[in-house]
Design an enzyme around this catalytic site. Structure first.
Site, PDB file in Angstrom:
ATOM      1  N   SER A  12       6.618  34.355 -33.841  1.00 43.51           N
ATOM      2  CA  SER A  12       6.522  32.897 -33.780  1.00 43.51           C
ATOM      3  C   SER A  12       5.124  32.519 -33.311  1.00 43.51           C
ATOM      4  O   SER A  12       4.710  32.900 -32.205  1.00 43.51           O
ATOM      5  CB  SER A  12       7.555  32.347 -32.799  1.00 43.51           C
ATOM      6  OG  SER A  12       7.186  31.027 -32.450  1.00 43.51           O
ATOM      7  N   HIS A  37       7.025  33.040 -38.415  1.00 43.27           N
ATOM      8  CA  HIS A  37       7.936  31.965 -38.001  1.00 43.27           C
ATOM      9  C   HIS A  37       7.113  30.803 -37.444  1.00 43.27           C
ATOM     10  O   HIS A  37       6.266  30.985 -36.566  1.00 43.27           O
ATOM     11  CB  HIS A  37       8.897  32.521 -36.951  1.00 43.27           C
ATOM     12  CG  HIS A  37       9.959  31.571 -36.511  1.00 43.27           C
ATOM     13  ND1 HIS A  37      11.133  31.376 -37.205  1.00 43.27           N
ATOM     14  CD2 HIS A  37      10.046  30.769 -35.421  1.00 43.27           C
ATOM     15  CE1 HIS A  37      11.886  30.502 -36.571  1.00 43.27           C
ATOM     16  NE2 HIS A  37      11.253  30.101 -35.479  1.00 43.27           N
ATOM     17  N   ASP A  39       7.224  27.079 -35.770  1.00 43.40           N
ATOM     18  CA  ASP A  39       8.083  26.162 -35.020  1.00 43.40           C
ATOM     19  C   ASP A  39       7.525  24.743 -35.013  1.00 43.40           C
ATOM     20  O   ASP A  39       6.491  24.478 -34.401  1.00 43.40           O
ATOM     21  CB  ASP A  39       8.201  26.662 -33.574  1.00 43.40           C
ATOM     22  CG  ASP A  39       9.097  27.875 -33.462  1.00 43.40           C
ATOM     23  OD1 ASP A  39      10.230  27.829 -33.975  1.00 43.40           O
ATOM     24  OD2 ASP A  39       8.667  28.889 -32.877  1.00 43.40           O
ATOM     25  N   MET A  41       8.073  20.958 -33.815  1.00 43.88           N
ATOM     26  CA  MET A  41       8.805  20.191 -32.785  1.00 43.88           C
ATOM     27  C   MET A  41       8.279  18.756 -32.730  1.00 43.88           C
ATOM     28  O   MET A  41       7.075  18.541 -32.855  1.00 43.88           O
ATOM     29  CB  MET A  41       8.614  20.843 -31.416  1.00 43.88           C
ATOM     30  CG  MET A  41       9.032  22.305 -31.366  1.00 43.88           C
ATOM     31  SD  MET A  41       8.934  22.940 -29.688  1.00 43.88           S
ATOM     32  CE  MET A  41       9.252  24.686 -29.990  1.00 43.88           C
ATOM     33  N   HIS A  70      10.803  26.482 -39.061  1.00 41.88           N
ATOM     34  CA  HIS A  70      11.939  26.070 -38.228  1.00 41.88           C
ATOM     35  C   HIS A  70      11.695  24.644 -37.758  1.00 41.88           C
ATOM     36  O   HIS A  70      10.838  24.399 -36.900  1.00 41.88           O
ATOM     37  CB  HIS A  70      12.027  27.053 -37.047  1.00 41.88           C
ATOM     38  CG  HIS A  70      13.109  26.739 -36.071  1.00 41.88           C
ATOM     39  ND1 HIS A  70      13.174  27.355 -34.834  1.00 41.88           N
ATOM     40  CD2 HIS A  70      14.183  25.900 -36.131  1.00 41.88           C
ATOM     41  CE1 HIS A  70      14.239  26.901 -34.180  1.00 41.88           C
ATOM     42  NE2 HIS A  70      14.851  26.019 -34.938  1.00 41.88           N
ATOM     43  N   MET A  72      12.512  21.621 -35.707  1.00 46.77           N
ATOM     44  CA  MET A  72      13.236  21.075 -34.560  1.00 46.77           C
ATOM     45  C   MET A  72      12.868  19.606 -34.483  1.00 46.77           C
ATOM     46  O   MET A  72      12.165  19.153 -33.563  1.00 46.77           O
ATOM     47  CB  MET A  72      12.834  21.848 -33.279  1.00 46.77           C
ATOM     48  CG  MET A  72      13.447  23.236 -33.241  1.00 46.77           C
ATOM     49  SD  MET A  72      12.616  24.357 -32.109  1.00 46.77           S
ATOM     50  CE  MET A  72      11.330  24.971 -33.194  1.00 46.77           C
ATOM     51  N   MET A 141      20.194  30.217 -32.201  1.00 45.46           N
ATOM     52  CA  MET A 141      19.304  29.982 -31.062  1.00 45.46           C
ATOM     53  C   MET A 141      19.875  30.702 -29.844  1.00 45.46           C
ATOM     54  O   MET A 141      20.984  30.395 -29.392  1.00 45.46           O
ATOM     55  CB  MET A 141      19.184  28.479 -30.764  1.00 45.46           C
ATOM     56  CG  MET A 141      18.485  27.653 -31.835  1.00 45.46           C
ATOM     57  SD  MET A 141      16.845  28.219 -32.324  1.00 45.46           S
ATOM     58  CE  MET A 141      15.959  28.228 -30.774  1.00 45.46           C
ATOM     59  N   GLY A 148       8.806  28.447 -25.779  1.00 42.29           N
ATOM     60  CA  GLY A 148       8.802  29.899 -25.817  1.00 42.29           C
ATOM     61  C   GLY A 148       8.987  30.451 -24.412  1.00 42.29           C
ATOM     62  O   GLY A 148       8.965  29.703 -23.424  1.00 42.29           O
ATOM     63  N   ASP A 177      16.641  33.645 -32.608  1.00 43.06           N
ATOM     64  CA  ASP A 177      15.445  32.951 -32.149  1.00 43.06           C
ATOM     65  C   ASP A 177      15.553  32.624 -30.664  1.00 43.06           C
ATOM     66  O   ASP A 177      16.370  31.791 -30.263  1.00 43.06           O
ATOM     67  CB  ASP A 177      15.241  31.671 -32.969  1.00 43.06           C
ATOM     68  CG  ASP A 177      13.882  31.046 -32.748  1.00 43.06           C
ATOM     69  OD1 ASP A 177      13.061  31.627 -32.005  1.00 43.06           O
ATOM     70  OD2 ASP A 177      13.640  29.968 -33.323  1.00 43.06           O
TER      71      ASP A 177
HETATM   72  C1  DX5 Z   1      11.980  27.975 -29.382  1.00 41.75           C
HETATM   73  C2  DX5 Z   1      11.389  28.443 -30.679  1.00 41.75           C
HETATM   74  C3  DX5 Z   1      11.159  29.892 -30.746  1.00 41.75           C
HETATM   75  C4  DX5 Z   1      10.178  30.401 -29.739  1.00 41.75           C
HETATM   76  C5  DX5 Z   1      10.637  31.752 -29.292  1.00 41.75           C
HETATM   77  O1  DX5 Z   1      12.375  26.661 -29.493  1.00 41.75           O
HETATM   78  O2  DX5 Z   1      12.223  28.096 -31.771  1.00 41.75           O
HETATM   79  O3  DX5 Z   1      10.806  30.314 -32.064  1.00 41.75           O
HETATM   80  O4  DX5 Z   1       8.867  30.524 -30.217  1.00 41.75           O
HETATM   81  O5  DX5 Z   1       9.815  32.187 -28.262  1.00 41.75           O
HETATM   82  P1  DX5 Z   1      10.160  33.461 -27.408  1.00 41.75           P
HETATM   83  O6  DX5 Z   1      10.227  34.628 -28.344  1.00 41.75           O
HETATM   84  O7  DX5 Z   1       9.016  33.548 -26.455  1.00 41.75           O
HETATM   85  O8  DX5 Z   1      11.480  33.212 -26.742  1.00 41.75           O
HETATM   86 ZN    ZN Z   2      11.902  28.973 -33.825  1.00 43.31          ZN
END
Ligand code: DX5
Ligand code: ZN
Length: 227
Positions: A12, A37, A39, A41, A70, A72, A141, A148, A177
């Site tokens: 990610s 990946h 993310d 947001m 992804h 969000m 999730m 992260g 994830d």
């Molecule tokens: C969280 C994200 C993840 C995140 C995972 O909302 O969707 O993809 O980057 O990070 P780690 O691997 O550090 O938990």
């Molecule tokens: Zn993600």
């Protein structure tokens, strides 16, 4: 995009250097990443803001394989075309992002992209029972989305097992994830997951100038995942 159930590691870029996405992606791919990946947001569906379709478009040429986006964000439907045009191979929307997930999945497939559905930790496996023919990926999730570096929620392993049984022979990926490490990876692959997203556990300790730790980290997760 062809389908198989081999274990895939999807770093990610949330944990990469935001000022240097292109080079980070090249480095992590050279060090063995399978998918990338991404993310997205919105500061509304989740309490954090990252970036949008323009950034996805800018990084696309650096991604050799699968670009796994992804979302969000809520609402989501009016942005699907823009993310598809940015070159996403898979667009994943959250089950919880709006009242019409069925329509959202249809809209994603209509663009030609693969359709993913993400389930927050509180959302049961059974929620997707009547959506199975419309999805190419289920993102479980294993942390609350938004950041992260959070701790893996062990209660989700049972959900992975249920989803794997529900999926049966259908060509649907099960992606994990959040909080994936060499310690947690075997727990979820044993339960049936085939795609492991990892941010901190891949990018930790390395950099574009010193990418070897990325390779060590990816190999550690992959070999643990194989049990
Ligand atoms: C969280 C994200 C993840 C995140 C995972 O909302 O969707 O993809 O980057 O990070 P780690 O691997 O550090 O938990
Ligand atoms: Zn993600």
């Amino acid at each position: 995009m062809s389908f198989d159930r081999n274990i895939k590691i999807a770093p990610s870029i949330l944990a990469a250097d935001f000022a240097n996405f292109g080079a980070e992606i090249v480095a992590v791919q050279e060090q063995g990443a399978d998918w990338i990946h991404v993310d997205v947001m919105d500061g509304h569906f989740v309490p954090n803001i990252t970036f949008g379709p323009e950034t996805c478009k800018a990084i696309r040429p650096h991604i050799k394989g699968v670009m796994d986006v992804h979302l969000m964000i809520s609402p989501v439907d009016q942005y699907i075309d823009a993310f598809a045009k940015s070159g996403a191979d898979i667009i994943t929307a959250h089950y919880e992002a709006g009242p019409h997930i069925h329509r959202t999945l249809q809209a994603i497939r209509n663009t030609g992209a693969k359709a993913g559905i993400a389930l927050n930790p509180g959302t049961p496996a059974e929620s997707i029972e009547y959506l199975l023919d419309m999805i190419d990926l289920i993102c479980v999730m294993t942390v609350n989305p938004g950041f992260g570096g959070q701790k893996f929620i062990h209660g989700q392993i049972d959900k992975v097992r249920k989803l794997r049984a529900m999926v049966g022979d259908r060509p649907i990926h099960i992606e994990i994830d959040g909080g994936v490490t060499p310690e947690t990876a075997p727990l979820v692959t044993e339960a049936g997951a085939d795609v492991l997203v990892a941010g901190s556990a891949v990018f930790g300790g390395g950099s574009v100038a010193n990418p070897a730790p990325y390779g060590d980290n990816i190999r550690a997760i992959r070999s643990a995942a194989r049990g």
